[in-house]
Design an enzyme around this catalytic site. Structure first.
Site, PDB file in Angstrom:
ATOM      1  N   ARG A 109      -7.143  -2.261   9.502  1.00 47.67           N
ATOM      2  CA  ARG A 109      -7.904  -3.781   9.640  1.00 47.67           C
ATOM      3  C   ARG A 109      -7.208  -4.443  11.090  1.00 47.67           C
ATOM      4  O   ARG A 109      -8.038  -5.109  11.711  1.00 47.67           O
ATOM      5  CB  ARG A 109      -7.339  -4.295   8.497  1.00 47.67           C
ATOM      6  N   ARG A 150       0.956  -5.139  -5.795  1.00 51.41           N
ATOM      7  CA  ARG A 150       1.066  -6.299  -4.746  1.00 51.41           C
ATOM      8  C   ARG A 150       1.476  -7.538  -5.928  1.00 51.41           C
ATOM      9  O   ARG A 150       0.905  -7.876  -6.819  1.00 51.41           O
ATOM     10  CB  ARG A 150      -0.240  -6.779  -4.084  1.00 51.41           C
ATOM     11  N   ASP A 164       2.014  -0.147  12.315  1.00 49.78           N
ATOM     12  CA  ASP A 164       2.048  -1.357  12.915  1.00 49.78           C
ATOM     13  C   ASP A 164       3.194  -2.086  12.838  1.00 49.78           C
ATOM     14  O   ASP A 164       3.159  -3.585  12.869  1.00 49.78           O
ATOM     15  CB  ASP A 164       0.690  -2.259  12.325  1.00 49.78           C
ATOM     16  N   ASP A 188       4.691  -4.784   6.179  1.00 47.94           N
ATOM     17  CA  ASP A 188       5.094  -6.298   6.736  1.00 47.94           C
ATOM     18  C   ASP A 188       5.189  -7.352   5.256  1.00 47.94           C
ATOM     19  O   ASP A 188       6.126  -7.906   5.670  1.00 47.94           O
ATOM     20  CB  ASP A 188       4.047  -6.870   7.664  1.00 47.94           C
ATOM     21  N   GLY A 223       0.904  -1.187  -0.003  1.00 45.52           N
ATOM     22  CA  GLY A 223       0.000  -0.268   0.042  1.00 45.52           C
ATOM     23  C   GLY A 223       0.921   1.386  -0.063  1.00 45.52           C
ATOM     24  O   GLY A 223       1.852   1.428   0.705  1.00 45.52           O
ATOM     25  N   THR A 243       3.914   2.737   6.011  1.00 47.57           N
ATOM     26  CA  THR A 243       2.650   2.381   6.027  1.00 47.57           C
ATOM     27  C   THR A 243       1.817   2.916   6.956  1.00 47.57           C
ATOM     28  O   THR A 243       2.298   3.597   8.058  1.00 47.57           O
ATOM     29  CB  THR A 243       2.541   0.893   6.780  1.00 47.57           C
ATOM     30  N   ASP A 277      -0.787   2.417   8.838  1.00 51.00           N
ATOM     31  CA  ASP A 277      -1.096   1.768   9.983  1.00 51.00           C
ATOM     32  C   ASP A 277      -0.213   1.785  10.823  1.00 51.00           C
ATOM     33  O   ASP A 277      -0.773   1.301  12.391  1.00 51.00           O
ATOM     34  CB  ASP A 277      -1.240   0.153   9.767  1.00 51.00           C
TER      35      ASP A 277
END
Length: 328
Positions: A176, A76, A134, A107, A15, A130, A132
């Protein structure tokens, strides 16, 4: 002994995130400053397989620091997960005499980079890109700050119309598996409640919070919902709440990919520049299979193994408590 690195390639994968272009710029110019020939791989690992590799110079990255997205594009690539795809990618790297690779992504990107390094001995450094936030090993990832600012700007505007019409808005944000965006956006916008993947919140408890606000004459309510909440997205939660609590006119807004785009914040531009600069310098020192990240205000290395094994980390306990205390 320092490795004899003459050619470095950079790619973005997975992403997109605001700040990727600023990072590409830093990687390319740091390499050139150190006498390295620099290359860009278009469309991530798919570009490695398709041999879509181009030379880059200092002017290749002019006037991109302020742009969202990624000039190298991203994709991707399922084929890169196969031995055959990875072997073809390696042959293309060898054909360009590329000695090392800088990968910018999350990741999934790092999983591919680690396996590529293990299978073919490619020297690789990862940069966490990213929204996120994370990945273990960096307090902030590229794009996270900008994504939060995007959510804040949207919620501030929604608050105006919510106040004007006595409305309850459920606003779904990305995340998510991670509630990082939702949690910080909730604090920054003064939302009445936040629903996170990491923390169970019953519909009954949410309704109690909303009833308390209504009883104390709140003219509107905002609930931030992370898309990965266990009881569903914003539409699901809104439906369940409306069945039992109908004080406000209820509306739902899904911010979606709006959060991925836009010009990166000053924080993300500087973070991207620091990490890109560090990534090249670490390769020149001999580091490989590492992620460069920010801890405190210092650049730190984390092995790709560790970054992937512990990539979900706990949300800040003080922020979690603040969402309850400050929303009364």
């Amino acid at each position: 002994m320092k490795p004899n690195i003459k050619n470095i390639a950079v790619l973005t994968s997975g992403g997109d995130a605001p700040g990727m272009n600023a990072c590409i710029r830093a990687v390319v110019r740091t390499g050139i400053y150190n006498g390295i020939n620099m290359f860009g791989v278009l469309q991530g690992y798919q570009g490695l397989i398709n041999n879509n590799i181009i030379p880059m110079n200092a002017r290749s990255v002019s006037n991109i620091i302020h742009l969202g997205g990624t000039i190298l594009k991203t994709a991707r690539c399922l084929e890169f997960k196969t031995d055959e795809g990875m072997d073809l990618a390696y042959e293309n790297l060898k054909a360009h005499d590329i000695d090392a690779l800088v990968v910018i992504g999350g990741d999934g990107t790092f999983t591919g980079a680690r396996r590529f390094a293990e299978r073919h001995g490619v020297k690789v450094i990862g940069i966490p890109g990213t929204i996120d936030n994370d990945l273990y090993g960096s307090d902030f990832t590229l794009g996270y700050d900008t994504a939060i600012n995007t959510v804040i700007a949207a919620v501030d505007k929604i608050r105006d119309t919510a106040d004007a019409h006595d409305r309850l808005f459920f606003i779904e944000v990305m995340g998510r598996d991670s509630g990082c965006i939702a949690l910080r956006a909730s604090i920054a916008t003064g939302s009445e409640a936040v629903l996170l993947p990491e923390q169970p919140t019953s519909i009954e408890d949410l309704i109690k919070q909303l009833e308390t606000g209504a009883a104390t004459k709140k003219s509107s309510s905002i609930v931030i919902v992370s898309e990965g909440h266990k009881q569903g997205g914003a539409y699901d939660i809104a439906k369940l709440v409306k069945e039992k609590f109908n004080h406000y006119d209820t509306k739902v807004t899904i911010l979606g990919h709006l959060q991925r785009g836009g010009s990166p914040s000053s924080f993300d531009r500087i973070l991207a520049s620091r990490l890109g600069f560090a990534a090249v310098n670490e390769l020149l020192k001999g580091s490989t299979k590492q992620m460069v990240g920010l801890r405190g205000n210092e650049i730190a290395l984390t092995s790709l193994d560790e970054a992937l094994a512990a990539h979900n980390f706990k949300l800040e306990s003080d922020l979690l408590e603040m969402t309850k205390v400050l929303s009364i």
